[in-house]
Design an enzyme around this catalytic site. Structure first.
Site, mmCIF file in Angstrom:
data_model
loop_
_atom_site.group_PDB
_atom_site.id
_atom_site.type_symbol
_atom_site.label_atom_id
_atom_site.label_comp_id
_atom_site.label_asym_id
_atom_site.label_seq_id
_atom_site.Cartn_x
_atom_site.Cartn_y
_atom_site.Cartn_z
ATOM 1 N N HIS A 17 0.828 -1.203 0.000
ATOM 2 C CA HIS A 17 0.000 0.000 0.000
ATOM 3 C C HIS A 17 0.868 1.261 0.000
ATOM 4 C CE1 HIS A 17 -4.026 -1.859 0.845
ATOM 5 N NE2 HIS A 17 -3.213 -2.862 1.121
ATOM 6 N N ASP A 117 -6.233 5.715 1.963
ATOM 7 C CA ASP A 117 -6.266 4.335 1.485
ATOM 8 C C ASP A 117 -7.636 3.712 1.736
ATOM 9 O OD1 ASP A 117 -4.214 1.854 0.892
ATOM 10 O OD2 ASP A 117 -5.820 1.247 2.257
#
Length: 473
Positions: A17, A117
């Site tokens: 990520h 995110d």
């Protein structure tokens, strides 16, 4: 000219990520000199690589990108990885608020938004507090975004109890695919745990609160999914991928790269299962048996799983012979190599690689497409991959080994995939007319992925629209 607009990016913990967010930050500042970016980094205690990665990023990125490492918090023991992640995010909320307050107080450059995110939806509250818009970043594909919105609408609008679908033969007409799919085939088993179901759908519900959603994909890869989003009530969607760290560095002197240099073109099968990829000893022996029976050249990244009950990353074996069948390394010395950690990008870029046995993480999928390497899909962690493996199989970019395999990060797996199943998947990828056709399709998609990012390409234009939106605040 000095920067006038500041974006704050908040990735989930974990290298996959973080790297995607940093690569997107690079794209943003390269496209518009008036933008600057601050990346707020949360660190799991077990992620020992984060500090060195941040140092590397700081040394290599533009001056208009800076990194703030938030105070480390220890995750509370919970019933599932999804619950652990959610509570870990909540524990950082005050730290994020303080970091954003410092940026906002300076007044220059002007704070214009938070990009969070897909698992950091609680940070939308921080954007609201500071009166700036929030944007979502989906580190998977549009089909995953569509799935999450679709399931959330089934529960909230059609009042369907998703927990009853566990193990059922019900078919759901998920609009991101051409045909209906059995619910149990493409829904992660973790979703059916009551707590995880609530968390999973809670994230999707909050997606709708954002001003826009950036997705690490390109329109040519998922045309049906992109089209379907309009009917799912999504905010503005910007397919801006593939966002990858695909800089191939010279690895001369590294033993495995020297070995690959000695192999014929398009001859080697690469097996690698992501940052948390590992198998119990019984499964390792089945894989070894399949490789030996297939007779193909191979490079296998084999890693030792953490102790049962420990949420830790795997590590390399001191001696892989301890878990492999007796004599395996000697018998395959002429055709294969068993290694620990692998430089995945450099390996996939090598001319000798013919196929990739993958856990179907989205970054791995995009890297494989970028370098034109067909895959054998062996999904590991459903809470991460959701249905990306279905996409690559449906598009003819991958063969399959075991689509309903699941491995819990803490408990491991009680499913044993046999050598016969693995060998069958390998042969579908490496041999015959079907393999040749699959390789052709992947090469075509590889060209489309590169064109999407080039000036005038679909992702290039989509990123421009996002920047225009941010700058208009």
């Amino acid at each position: 000219m000095s920067t006038t607009s500041e974006l704050v990016l908040i990735p989930s913990p974990g290298l996959g990520h973080l790297v995607s967010m940093v690569e997107m930050a690079k794209l943003l500042v390269d496209r518009d000199h008036r933008l600057s970016v601050t990346v707020l980094i949360m660190k799991f205690p077990m992620d020992s690589e984060i500090d060195s990665r941040v140092e590397s990023f700081t040394a290599s990125v533009a001056a208009r990108i800076r990194f703030v490492l938030l105070p480390q918090q220890n995750p509370s023991p919970e019933t599932s990885p999804m619950a652990v992640l959610t509570h870990f995010m909540e524990s950082h909320k005050a730290d994020v608020r303080e970091a954003v307050a410092k940026l906002s107080a300076s007044g220059s450059p002007r704070l214009v938004g938070l990009v969070v995110d897909m698992f950091c939806t609680s940070m939308i509250d921080v954007a609201v507090e500071f009166g700036v818009p929030s944007y979502m970043f989906i580190t998977s594909g549009v089909a995953v975004l569509g799935l999450m919105l679709y399931l959330q609408s089934l529960q909230d609008e059609k009042h369907m109890d998703l927990t009853r679908l566990k193990g059922s033969d019900d078919e759901l007409d998920f609009p991101c695919f051409a045909n209906p799919l059995p619910a149990a085939k493409f829904l992660p088993s973790e979703v059916f745990m009551e707590e995880d179901c609530r968390i999973f759908l809670g994230h999707a519900r909050r997606f709708r609160e954002t001003k826009g959603i950036l997705v690490n994909t390109f329109a040519e890869l998922e045309p049906l999914a992109v089209e379907a989003l309009a009917g799912l009530g999504a905010p503005a969607v910007y397919p801006v991928g593939p966002i990858l760290n695909i800089k191939v560095e010279s690895k001369k002197g590294l033993q495995i790269m020297d070995w690959l240099d000695q192999q014929p073109d398009a001859s080697v099968l690469f097996l690698c299962f992501g940052s948390y990829g590992s198998f119990d000893e019984g499964q390792v022996k089945e894989i070894a048996c399949a490789l030996e029976r297939s007779g193909c050249r191979f490079l296998w990244s084999l890693r030792r799983p953490p102790a049962k009950g420990k949420l830790e990353a795997p590590c390399d074996y001191a001696d892989p012979a301890d878990v492999l069948p007796q004599g395996f390394l000697d018998r395959t010395a002429g055709t294969g190599r068993v290694i620990g950690w692998a430089p995945q990008v450099e390996v996939l870029a090598h001319r000798a690689i013919r196929g990739f046995v993958s856990h179907c993480g989205w970054n791995s999928t995009l890297e494989s497409i970028w370098f034109g390497v067909p895959m054998v899909a062996w999904p590991q962690y459903a809470e991460q991959q959701f249905n990306s493996f279905e996409l690559v199989v449906e598009l003819g970019l991958a063969a399959e080994i075991k689509m309903d395999y699941r491995r819990d990060l803490v408990k491991g797996s009680n499913i044993l995939v046999t050598a016969g199943e693995i060998e069958s998947g390998i042969r579908k990828l490496m041999e015959g007319e079907e393999a040749g056709e699959r390789r052709k399709k992947v090469k075509e998609m590889s060209e489309k992925s590169r064109k999407a990012l080039a000036e005038g390409g679909s992702s290039y234009l989509s990123l421009g629209r996002f920047i225009d939106d941010v700058r208009s605040q």
